[in-house]
Design an enzyme around this catalytic site. Structure first.
Site, PDB file in Angstrom:
ATOM      1  N   ARG A   1      -3.750  19.542  32.123  1.00 20.03           N
ATOM      2  CA  ARG A   1      -2.148  19.555  32.756  1.00 20.03           C
ATOM      3  C   ARG A   1      -1.967  18.204  33.234  1.00 20.03           C
ATOM      4  O   ARG A   1      -3.080  17.786  34.567  1.00 20.03           O
ATOM      5  CB  ARG A   1      -1.661  20.511  33.434  1.00 20.03           C
TER       6      ARG A   1
ATOM      7  N   HIS B   1       2.812  21.181  37.792  1.00 16.33           N
ATOM      8  CA  HIS B   1       3.172  22.598  37.258  1.00 16.33           C
ATOM      9  C   HIS B   1       4.645  22.484  37.237  1.00 16.33           C
ATOM     10  O   HIS B   1       4.591  22.862  35.282  1.00 16.33           O
ATOM     11  CB  HIS B   1       3.181  23.716  39.043  1.00 16.33           C
TER      12      HIS B   1
ATOM     13  N   TYR C   1      -1.860  18.112  46.272  1.00 13.39           N
ATOM     14  CA  TYR C   1      -3.361  19.282  46.236  1.00 13.39           C
ATOM     15  C   TYR C   1      -4.096  18.452  45.169  1.00 13.39           C
ATOM     16  O   TYR C   1      -4.596  19.366  44.895  1.00 13.39           O
ATOM     17  CB  TYR C   1      -2.764  20.748  46.182  1.00 13.39           C
TER      18      TYR C   1
HETATM   19  C1  TPP Z   1       3.898  37.331  39.581  1.00 11.64           C
HETATM   20  C2  TPP Z   1       3.903  36.261  38.915  1.00 11.64           C
HETATM   21  N1  TPP Z   1       3.588  35.256  40.527  1.00 11.64           N
HETATM   22  C3  TPP Z   1       3.569  34.133  40.401  1.00 11.64           C
HETATM   23  C4  TPP Z   1       5.121  33.386  40.082  1.00 11.64           C
HETATM   24  C5  TPP Z   1       5.026  32.079  40.319  1.00 11.64           C
HETATM   25  N2  TPP Z   1       4.054  30.967  39.140  1.00 11.64           N
HETATM   26  C6  TPP Z   1       5.219  30.476  38.518  1.00 11.64           C
HETATM   27  S1  TPP Z   1       3.688  30.137  37.026  1.00 11.64           S
HETATM   28  C7  TPP Z   1       2.464  30.270  38.536  1.00 11.64           C
HETATM   29  C8  TPP Z   1       1.001  29.889  37.916  1.00 11.64           C
HETATM   30  C9  TPP Z   1       0.538  30.409  36.672  1.00 11.64           C
HETATM   31  O1  TPP Z   1      -0.848  29.253  36.384  1.00 11.64           O
HETATM   32  P1  TPP Z   1      -1.290  29.260  35.528  1.00 11.64           P
HETATM   33  O2  TPP Z   1      -1.361  31.146  34.793  1.00 11.64           O
HETATM   34  O3  TPP Z   1      -2.481  29.499  35.070  1.00 11.64           O
HETATM   35  O4  TPP Z   1      -0.506  29.079  34.130  1.00 11.64           O
HETATM   36  P2  TPP Z   1      -0.104  27.555  34.335  1.00 11.64           P
HETATM   37  O5  TPP Z   1       1.403  27.057  34.821  1.00 11.64           O
HETATM   38  O6  TPP Z   1      -1.388  26.617  34.741  1.00 11.64           O
HETATM   39  O7  TPP Z   1      -0.076  26.576  32.582  1.00 11.64           O
HETATM   40  C10 TPP Z   1       2.416  30.995  39.437  1.00 11.64           C
HETATM   41  C11 TPP Z   1       1.519  31.694  41.239  1.00 11.64           C
HETATM   42  C12 TPP Z   1       4.466  33.973  38.587  1.00 11.64           C
HETATM   43  N3  TPP Z   1       5.803  32.981  38.307  1.00 11.64           N
HETATM   44  N4  TPP Z   1       5.364  35.431  38.541  1.00 11.64           N
END
Ligand code: TPP
Ligand code: MG
Lengths: 327, 373
Positions: free
Chosen positions: B288, B292, B301
């Site tokens: 990435r 985010h 971080y």
């Molecule tokens: C159930 C839920 N908890 C928290 C969030 C907030 N949130 C959005 S994206 C994310 C991180 C997701 O990380 P990952 O699955 O590794 O996907 P990436 O964004 O790194 O591609 C979080 C905690 C959410 N959207 N849904």
């Protein structure tokens, strides 16, 4: 007194309680190095260390369930759900379990935990970053549900929630976080859970509200001064337990009540407040108890015209006040 | 699809594959968890059917378009014109390589918010996508009711119901159950992140899919972060794929920046799914490059050095190097491809920005259906 935002008030309340009581700890997604997505726990990792500031895996059910377990065994967890919209997996642990701990063990166990979540809309957050979640929890005996709207209330109530011996759902309206500023005492204080607060005195019409809507209601109350309508505004602050005494007192005073909330209307907090009034103060009413609430669609849409149509603002409130005043 | 025909022999792909082998680009590796599968990983790989006609040059062109579009949306956000954006930069090879191995218009794609390249690959136009980010009329997935990239496009097999991480994983398994019950030969691929792999929904879905041998590809885009949460706080094991054994399906770790490796691994998993052998878990190790989302500040971080290091594995650069070394691409053509992409994205931006906001007359429509039984 110092001027603080709601976010700072929340941050300070947790920080002070963690300094005061070693059994208090925080857990949730991104609350460690990141300090939370809204920075409510900024600096906590540095001050309190990884043992008391737990950056959890992305799994809300276990955030709630682990907090509940720790709470039943001498700790006072503050579990953060990143957005209210992601709180639904915790229903199993909170509504299903935490709410019934005390009753189901005949008082042998209790769960002094706080489940915090930013919620509410008006931030271009669309269907999944705007939801109001209070009614689902407020329906449940065994829980307390707090919905502050000012920095002063947020800090005093969060400290009480942390010290409370039962599970408290603490819902912070995310639009108030940086938008709403206010005086917060420098000395230590707490505020009682379950007590409403009269935010404005008036004699013609009462508005009963909570959360972000309080600020729109106060604005509307000012607007209708021009129409010679004197509005009283009661901020519930806690939606379970409801402050029945305060609700009835203001009803008896003005005889006209408008209930305003962002959450949709059907079977919401307003329905309960309205029932309390008609059961207990029917003879004082000079008009029907009115409700102005979110529309009956599943959640707040994204495109600006759609979101604007969803959100209640001071203009819509002022119109409802005028209608009720004329009745 | 996917019958090897001789006209590939001298095609760009063959040359590129050879060059890839020479340049040491990693092949997909099958983790030990695949021991549940009778065949050894080696046999299965060597038995692999070569891709249909995956023209690497065309894949490169599409990757450039995706990168250009991604950069543009990010910029529009920075200018205050576009909504929140979760960038796909660093994930493109995983996304394009996997779609390439599947049947567009037939297979189902349960995607998540970072899958910009999947949307493009499946047929959404840059204009339609930008319309999502500026919430304009004509946004095809939700009519701009939802965050950009959310909603559904059934004709393209795209489903991205919500922002709630991991909820789509059991839903995708349900889609596969339906395919099995109806006797269709459809595969469902479910894209998700390393963070999503922690959710109970993910675990429950994998268990169900394995029990019923459903035609599912669990495709984890592991970028080592869930917003700010690093892998070490997300899981105690070294790899997501290693969990597959516990469910009774093969787990495949693949370099998600290597488009050929991703293609091969996905193709293999699709064959298993279509032939009734059940689900597979592919873990594509991606990077990435940006925070985010556009709302995040990753400097709190994540070190700049770490990001620079990650950029050495830029999937775009890796594919470009491959094409250069196999003499499929030269500077002139590269510039032409870049120019084309810029033009497409410029036009799309203009068109999307000029579009009106949606009307409010259907605000109350589609809450429930009209039929009453
Ligand atoms: C159930 C839920 N908890 C928290 C969030 C907030 N949130 C959005 S994206 C994310 C991180 C997701 O990380 P990952 O699955 O590794 O996907 P990436 O964004 O790194 O591609 C979080 C905690 C959410 N959207 N849904
Ligand atoms: Mg991730």
């Amino acid at each position: 007194m110092t001027i603080k935002t709601v976010l700072e008030a929340v941050h300070d309340a947790m920080q002070e309680e963690m300094r005061r009581d070693e059994t208090v700890f925080v857990m949730g997604e991104d609350i460690g190095a990141r300090g939370g997505v809204f920075l409510a726990t900024e600096g906590f990792l540095q001050e309190f260390g990884e043992n008391r500031v737990i950056d959890t895996p992305l799994a809300e059910s276990s955030i709630a369930g682990v907090a509940l377990g720790a709470a039943m065994h001498g700790m006072r967890p503050i579990a953060e759900i990143e957005f209210g919209d992601f709180i639904w997996p915790t229903i199993n642990q909170i509504v299903g379990e935490a709410a019934k701990v005390r009753y189901g063990t005949k008082g042998k166990l209790n769960a002094p935990m706080v489940l915090r979540a930013p919620h509410g809309g008006g931030v271009r957050g669309a269907l999944y970053h705007s939801q109001s979640v209070e009614a689902f929890f407020a329906h449940t005996p065994g829980l307390k549900v707090v919905t502050p709207s000012t920095p002063y209330d947020a800090k005093g109530l969060l400290k009480s929630a942390i010290r409370d011996d039962d599970p408290v759902i603490f819902l912070e309206h995310k639009r108030t976080y940086r938008l709403v500023r206010g005086e917060v005492p420098d000395d230590e204080y707490t505020l009682p859970i379950g007590k409403a607060d009269l935010k404005r005195e008036g004699s013609d019409v009462t508005i009963i509200t909570y959360g972000l809507m309080l600020h729109h209601c106060l604005e509307a109350a000012e607007t209708v001064e021009m129409d010679d309508i004197d509005v009283e505004v009661l901020d519930l602050r806690t939606v379970r337990p409801l402050d029945t005494d305060a609700i009835l007192a203001t009803t008896r005073k003005t005889g006209k009540v408008l209930i305003v909330h962002e959450d949709n209307k059907a079977l919401g907090i307003g329905a309960e407040v309205s029932a309390i009034i008609s059961e207990n103060a029917f003879e004082y009413l000079d008009g029907p108890v009115a409700r102005l609430a979110g529309p009956e669609i599943p959640a707040m849409p994204f495109a600006p015209p759609l979101e604007d149509m969803y959100m209640i603002d001071s203009e819509k409130i002022a119109n409802s006040i005028r209608q009720l005043a004329e009745y | 699809m996917a019958e090897q025909t001789s006209d590939h022999e001298n095609g760009a792909f063959e040359r590129a594959v050879r060059a890839a082998a020479d340049s040491g680009i990693t092949k997909p590796t099958i983790s030990e968890s695949s021991s549940t599968n009778q065949e050894s990983s080696k046999t299965r790989l060597s038995n692999k059917k070569a891709p249909d006609s995956p023209d690497l040059l065309s894949m490169y062109r599409r990757m450039v378009l995706c990168r250009t579009l991604d950069e543009r949306i990010w910029m529009l956000n920075r200018q205050g014109k576009a909504a929140i954006m979760a960038s796909s930069q660093g994930h493109e090879a995983g996304q394009i390589g996997s779609v390439e191995a599947l049947q567009k218009g037939y297979d189902q794609f349960y995607i998540y918010y970072r899958d910009l390249a999947v949307l493009l690959e499946l047929g959404l136009t840059p204009t339609e996508i930008i319309k999502g980010f500026v919430a304009k009329e004509g946004e095809p997935l939700s009519g701009a009711r939802q965050f950009p990239t959310h909603g559904a496009h059934p004709e393209y097999g795209i489903i991205n119901l919500s922002n709630v991480v991991a909820t789509h994983i059991p839903q995708g398994v349900g889609a596969a159950l339906s395919a099995k019950m109806k006797g269709e030969n459809r595969v469902v691929i479910i894209y998700f992140g390393d963070g999503a792999s922690s959710a109970g929904d993910c675990h429950e879905a994998m268990n169900f899919a394995a029990i019923h041998k459903l035609p599912v590809i669990f495709f984890c885009e592991n970028n080592k972060y869930a917003i700010s949460v690093p892998l070490k706080n997300q899981m105690a094991v070294g790899s997501v794929a290693s969990r597959a054994e516990g469910y009774g399906m093969p787990g495949i770790e693949v370099d998600g920046c290597d488009i050929i490796a991703v293609y091969e691994a996905t193709f293999e998993a699709a064959q298993r799914a279509r032939s009734g052998q059940g689900p597979s878990l592919i873990e594509a190790q991606v990077e990435r490059y940006l925070p985010h989302t556009s709302d995040d500040d990753d400097s709190i971080y994540r070190s700049q050095e770490e990001i620079e290091e990650a950029k050495k594995r830029d999937p775009l650069k890796m594919l470009k190097d491959l094409l250069y070394s196999s003499e499929v691409l030269d500077e002139e053509q590269e510039e032409l491809i870049n120019k084309d992409a810029r033009q497409i994205v410029n036009e799309a931006t203009e068109e999307a920005e000029d579009a009106p906001y949606p009307e409010t007359d259907d605000f109350f429509k589609h809450v429930v259906g009209d039929s009453s039984v």
